[in-house]
Motif scaffolding. Structure first.
Motif, PDB file in Angstrom:
ATOM      1  N   VAL A   1      58.959  11.307  48.823  1.00 12.09           N
ATOM      2  CA  VAL A   1      60.043  10.333  48.639  1.00 12.09           C
ATOM      3  C   VAL A   1      61.104  10.416  49.735  1.00 12.09           C
ATOM      4  O   VAL A   1      61.991   9.570  49.787  1.00 12.09           O
TER       5      VAL A   1
ATOM      6  N   VAL B   1      65.248  18.827  43.820  1.00  8.21           N
ATOM      7  CA  VAL B   1      65.136  18.833  45.287  1.00  8.21           C
ATOM      8  C   VAL B   1      66.429  19.261  45.991  1.00  8.21           C
ATOM      9  O   VAL B   1      67.443  18.574  45.910  1.00  8.21           O
TER      10      VAL B   1
ATOM     11  N   GLY C   1      52.902  10.005  48.189  1.00 11.83           N
ATOM     12  CA  GLY C   1      53.743  10.276  49.348  1.00 11.83           C
ATOM     13  C   GLY C   1      55.057  10.916  48.978  1.00 11.83           C
ATOM     14  O   GLY C   1      55.456  10.922  47.815  1.00 11.83           O
TER      15      GLY C   1
ATOM     16  N   TRP D   1      64.529  12.085  36.651  1.00 14.09           N
ATOM     17  CA  TRP D   1      64.232  13.529  36.649  1.00 14.09           C
ATOM     18  C   TRP D   1      63.637  13.983  37.981  1.00 14.09           C
ATOM     19  O   TRP D   1      62.659  14.719  38.013  1.00 14.09           O
TER      20      TRP D   1
ATOM     21  N   ALA E   1      54.437  12.642  45.196  1.00 13.09           N
ATOM     22  CA  ALA E   1      53.781  13.506  46.184  1.00 13.09           C
ATOM     23  C   ALA E   1      52.643  14.323  45.583  1.00 13.09           C
ATOM     24  O   ALA E   1      51.800  14.833  46.326  1.00 13.09           O
TER      25      ALA E   1
ATOM     26  N   GLY F   1      55.727  10.511  38.824  1.00 12.02           N
ATOM     27  CA  GLY F   1      54.970  11.425  37.975  1.00 12.02           C
ATOM     28  C   GLY F   1      53.708  10.762  37.445  1.00 12.02           C
ATOM     29  O   GLY F   1      52.988  10.077  38.177  1.00 12.02           O
TER      30      GLY F   1
HETATM   31  C1  SAM Z   1      60.018  16.098  36.371  1.00  8.61           C
HETATM   32  S1  SAM Z   1      58.791  15.068  37.099  1.00  8.61           S
HETATM   33  C2  SAM Z   1      59.409  13.438  36.696  1.00  8.61           C
HETATM   34  C3  SAM Z   1      58.315  12.393  36.642  1.00  8.61           C
HETATM   35  C4  SAM Z   1      58.734  11.038  36.119  1.00  8.61           C
HETATM   36  N1  SAM Z   1      59.806  10.454  36.900  1.00  8.61           N
HETATM   37  C5  SAM Z   1      59.126  11.119  34.665  1.00  8.61           C
HETATM   38  O1  SAM Z   1      60.327  11.039  34.339  1.00  8.61           O
HETATM   39  O2  SAM Z   1      58.236  11.291  33.828  1.00  8.61           O
HETATM   40  C6  SAM Z   1      59.202  15.238  38.800  1.00  8.61           C
HETATM   41  C7  SAM Z   1      58.222  14.534  39.738  1.00  8.61           C
HETATM   42  O3  SAM Z   1      58.788  14.574  41.052  1.00  8.61           O
HETATM   43  C8  SAM Z   1      57.736  14.683  41.981  1.00  8.61           C
HETATM   44  N2  SAM Z   1      58.319  15.120  43.260  1.00  8.61           N
HETATM   45  C9  SAM Z   1      59.095  16.194  43.488  1.00  8.61           C
HETATM   46  N3  SAM Z   1      59.471  16.232  44.789  1.00  8.61           N
HETATM   47  C10 SAM Z   1      58.918  15.151  45.379  1.00  8.61           C
HETATM   48  C11 SAM Z   1      58.941  14.621  46.689  1.00  8.61           C
HETATM   49  N4  SAM Z   1      59.643  15.227  47.677  1.00  8.61           N
HETATM   50  N5  SAM Z   1      58.258  13.474  46.950  1.00  8.61           N
HETATM   51  C12 SAM Z   1      57.565  12.844  45.963  1.00  8.61           C
HETATM   52  N6  SAM Z   1      57.503  13.288  44.695  1.00  8.61           N
HETATM   53  C13 SAM Z   1      58.177  14.428  44.394  1.00  8.61           C
HETATM   54  C14 SAM Z   1      56.789  15.675  41.317  1.00  8.61           C
HETATM   55  O4  SAM Z   1      55.486  15.596  41.862  1.00  8.61           O
HETATM   56  C15 SAM Z   1      56.853  15.204  39.860  1.00  8.61           C
HETATM   57  O5  SAM Z   1      55.846  14.260  39.578  1.00  8.61           O
END
Ligand code: SAM
Length: 247
Positions: free
Chosen positions: A86, A108, A84, A103, A65, A45
């Motif tokens: 995950v 997903v 990218g 989170w 991403a 994030g």
């Molecule tokens: C709820 S936020 C959590 C961000 C951070 N981990 C935090 O706790 O503050 C979810 C994050 O997952 C990322 N995300 C969701 N699916 C993804 C994927 N397939 N690949 C990379 N990032 C992904 C979103 O872009 C977003 O930034």
């Protein structure tokens, strides 16, 4: 899923800010062995949590991403963030000591692919630390929970037993767990009703269409519709990549 590119501007202030991030980072670190030299925070994030995972001798990297989120993370953790997916990390097999996902898995449907990819990049003995049962973290026995209870599903993508089973299928074994507080994240009836109508509870509640609207009305009729109920508590688990007989 939300559009995290546009969400980036509001994300930190609406998700518990620094206190939540600090609590999450410390909880992750508590599950990462002292011997770890590299930690990749997937779905980092804005990097508000990633940037707080500092420990002497530990190099912390991030991946996300959404460009808007990753750009903010790159400002916080310069030179350490990759843009990218995950499910296809740009890291070699068995190249990292730890991977964290805060989170992410509740968002997903392909949670198994994420767990498999974390297992792929972990060294033998490495650890995957992830939040599980994220939405259930809000269940604090409040009047909101009582209204929602008849509509709860067991389909959450990040259900702990499901994630542990995915881990086991990819050589990751349970290695402990902990919780962290969602500072200022307590829900009010109005916030819950709006989130429900916005479709944010589709993996958690069976109510759809007219039934969801009726449920939102029920929530709004609770006393103190703008009063936040107690803060949630979020669960983290650690899964460790075992040593195979040859390693
Ligand atoms: C709820 S936020 C959590 C961000 C951070 N981990 C935090 O706790 O503050 C979810 C994050 O997952 C990322 N995300 C969701 N699916 C993804 C994927 N397939 N690949 C990379 N990032 C992904 C979103 O872009 C977003 O930034």
């Amino acid at each position: 899923m939300l559009d995290y590119d546009t969400e980036a501007a509001l994300y930190d202030e609406t998700r518990g800010g620094v206190p939540r991030a600090e609590a999450a980072a410390q909880a992750v670190l508590a599950l990462v062995p002292d011997s770890a030299r590299t930690l990749l925070d997937i779905a980092c994030g804005t990097g508000i949590v990633t940037a707080r995972m500092h420990r002497p001798g530990l190099r912390v990297l991030g991946a996300d991403a959404a460009y808007g989120m990753a750009r903010k993370a790159a400002e916080r953790v310069p030179g350490a963030v990759v843009l990218g997916d995950v499910r296809r990390l740009p890291f070699a097999n068995a190249s990292l000591d730890a991977v964290s996902a805060v989170w992410l898995l509740h968002l997903v449907p392909e949670a198994q692919a994420v767990v498999a990819e974390a297992a792929r990049v972990l060294r033998p003995g490495g650890v995957f630390v992830t939040t599980v049962d994220k939405d259930a973290g809000h269940d604090v026995g409040s009047d909101i929970d009582a209204v929602l209870a008849p509509y709860l599903t067991t389909a959450a993508f990040d259900r702990a037993d499901r994630i542990e089973a995915y881990g086991a299928a990819h050589g990751l074994l349970p290695a402990g767990g902990t919780h962290f507080a969602g500072d200022s994240q307590g829900r009010s009836p109005r916030r819950t009703a709006l989130a429900l109508l916005d479709g944010q509870y589709v993996s958690r509640l069976t109510a759809r269409g007219a039934e969801a609207e009726a449920l939102a009305e029920q929530l709004m009729a609770l006393p103190g519709p703008d009063v936040a109920r107690p803060d949630p508590s979020f669960r983290l688990i650690a899964l460790s990549r075992g040593l195979s007989p040859a390693e």
